[in-house]
Design an enzyme around this catalytic site. Structure first.
Site, mmCIF file in Angstrom:
data_model
loop_
_atom_site.group_PDB
_atom_site.id
_atom_site.type_symbol
_atom_site.label_atom_id
_atom_site.label_comp_id
_atom_site.label_asym_id
_atom_site.label_seq_id
_atom_site.Cartn_x
_atom_site.Cartn_y
_atom_site.Cartn_z
ATOM 1 N N LYS A 7 0.826 -1.209 0.000
ATOM 2 C CA LYS A 7 0.000 0.000 0.000
ATOM 3 C C LYS A 7 0.871 1.273 0.000
ATOM 4 C CE LYS A 7 -3.909 -2.252 2.363
ATOM 5 N NZ LYS A 7 -4.909 -2.144 3.458
ATOM 6 N N TYR A 39 -12.186 -1.699 -3.554
ATOM 7 C CA TYR A 39 -12.694 -1.917 -2.191
ATOM 8 C C TYR A 39 -14.217 -1.789 -2.107
ATOM 9 C CZ TYR A 39 -8.201 -2.333 0.272
ATOM 10 O OH TYR A 39 -6.998 -2.774 0.753
ATOM 11 N N ASN A 75 -1.987 0.043 6.975
ATOM 12 C CA ASN A 75 -1.493 -1.249 7.460
ATOM 13 C C ASN A 75 -0.632 -1.993 6.425
ATOM 14 O OD1 ASN A 75 -3.502 -2.012 5.762
ATOM 15 N ND2 ASN A 75 -4.720 -3.138 7.261
ATOM 16 N N HIS A 133 -2.101 -5.423 1.572
ATOM 17 C CA HIS A 133 -3.388 -6.115 1.376
ATOM 18 C C HIS A 133 -3.124 -7.581 1.074
ATOM 19 C CE1 HIS A 133 -7.353 -7.105 -0.293
ATOM 20 N NE2 HIS A 133 -6.684 -7.749 -1.232
ATOM 21 N N GLU A 166 -9.498 -10.491 -7.546
ATOM 22 C CA GLU A 166 -8.558 -9.383 -7.297
ATOM 23 C C GLU A 166 -7.345 -9.455 -8.218
ATOM 24 O OE1 GLU A 166 -9.814 -8.816 -2.594
ATOM 25 O OE2 GLU A 166 -7.779 -9.468 -3.092
HETATM 26 P P1 IDP Z 1 -8.080 -6.689 5.656
HETATM 27 O O1 IDP Z 1 -7.213 -5.786 4.787
HETATM 28 O O2 IDP Z 1 -7.339 -7.189 6.860
HETATM 29 O O3 IDP Z 1 -8.750 -7.782 4.858
HETATM 30 P P2 IDP Z 1 -10.685 -5.367 5.665
HETATM 31 O O4 IDP Z 1 -11.677 -5.486 6.766
HETATM 32 O O5 IDP Z 1 -10.960 -6.091 4.382
HETATM 33 O O6 IDP Z 1 -9.248 -5.759 6.256
HETATM 34 O O7 IDP Z 1 -10.540 -3.825 5.341
HETATM 35 C C1 IDP Z 1 -9.873 -3.366 4.180
HETATM 36 C C2 IDP Z 1 -8.918 -2.252 4.563
HETATM 37 O O8 IDP Z 1 -9.690 -1.148 5.066
HETATM 38 C C3 IDP Z 1 -7.961 -2.587 5.714
HETATM 39 O O9 IDP Z 1 -6.801 -3.290 5.296
HETATM 40 C C4 IDP Z 1 -7.635 -1.213 6.239
HETATM 41 O O10 IDP Z 1 -6.695 -0.533 5.404
HETATM 42 C C5 IDP Z 1 -8.996 -0.512 6.130
HETATM 43 N N1 IDP Z 1 -9.800 -0.651 7.357
HETATM 44 C C6 IDP Z 1 -10.503 -1.737 7.763
HETATM 45 N N2 IDP Z 1 -11.147 -1.519 8.934
HETATM 46 C C7 IDP Z 1 -10.855 -0.235 9.264
HETATM 47 C C8 IDP Z 1 -11.207 0.599 10.374
HETATM 48 O O11 IDP Z 1 -11.942 0.200 11.300
HETATM 49 N N3 IDP Z 1 -10.678 1.867 10.388
HETATM 50 C C9 IDP Z 1 -9.876 2.340 9.381
HETATM 51 N N4 IDP Z 1 -9.531 1.594 8.331
HETATM 52 C C10 IDP Z 1 -9.995 0.320 8.265
HETATM 53 MG MG MG Z 2 -10.114 -7.654 3.306
#
Ligand code: IDP
Ligand code: MG
Length: 141
Positions: free
Chosen positions: A10, A50, A113, A116, A127
């Site tokens: 990212k 997304y 984070n 992905h 994807e």
């Molecule tokens: P993942 O990447 O671990 O699969 P997902 O729930 O699919 O997590 O969410 C996609 C992306 O959205 C996350 O990697 C993160 O960058 C962002 N995200 C998810 N939940 C939150 C949140 O509660 N606050 C802010 N950003 C979030």
């Molecule tokens: Mg996800």
């Protein structure tokens, strides 16, 4: 049976200049990189990637973040790639990620984070095709 998953380094990963370190960890964990490119997504493209999260409160910020700089999507291959890659990266929120995981080591927030990873083999296929053409995959296969 070998399986494929989609990883994306990212914009925060590129900004922090830890792409090399993260790629090293991915390779050391036994994944082969089948295809890789650098892309700068516009908001429309990031929003489309997304779209499953379009009703979530974090969607707007997530789209802004993912279109704020360059990303590196890559296709990874390994036995059990989808599940193993999710283990390697750790929980979405680095505060909850296990010790030794990529997100624990490098992520700065739940949104920023670093990486992905696809969450199922079906989503991995969708994807991968979002970023890579069949020709790019076949020629690298
Ligand atoms: P993942 O990447 O671990 O699969 P997902 O729930 O699919 O997590 O969410 C996609 C992306 O959205 C996350 O990697 C993160 O960058 C962002 N995200 C998810 N939940 C939150 C949140 O509660 N606050 C802010 N950003 C979030
Ligand atoms: Mg996800």
């Amino acid at each position: 049976m070998k399986e494929r998953t989609l990883a994306i380094l990212k914009p925060d990963c590129i900004e922090a200049k830890v792409t090399g370190k993260v790629i090293d960890e991915i390779l050391a964990a036994g994944f082969d990189i089948i295809a890789m490119k650098m892309v700068k997504m516009d908001a429309k493209t990031a929003g489309e990637f997304y779209r499953v999260h379009k009703d979530k409160p974090f969607y707007r910020d997530l789209v802004a973040f993912m279109s704020s700089g360059r990303c590196i999507p890559m296709v990874l291959e390994k036995e059990n790639a989808v599940e193993d890659f999710r283990k390697l990266i750790g929980a979405t929120d680095p505060a909850e990620a296990e010790e030794g995981t990529i997100r624990k080591k490098y992520a700065t927030s739940k949104q920023n984070n670093i990486v992905h990873g696809s969450d199922s083999p079906e989503n991995a296929r969708l994807e991968i095709s979002f970023f890579f053409s069949e020709a790019e995959l076949v020629q690298n296969g």
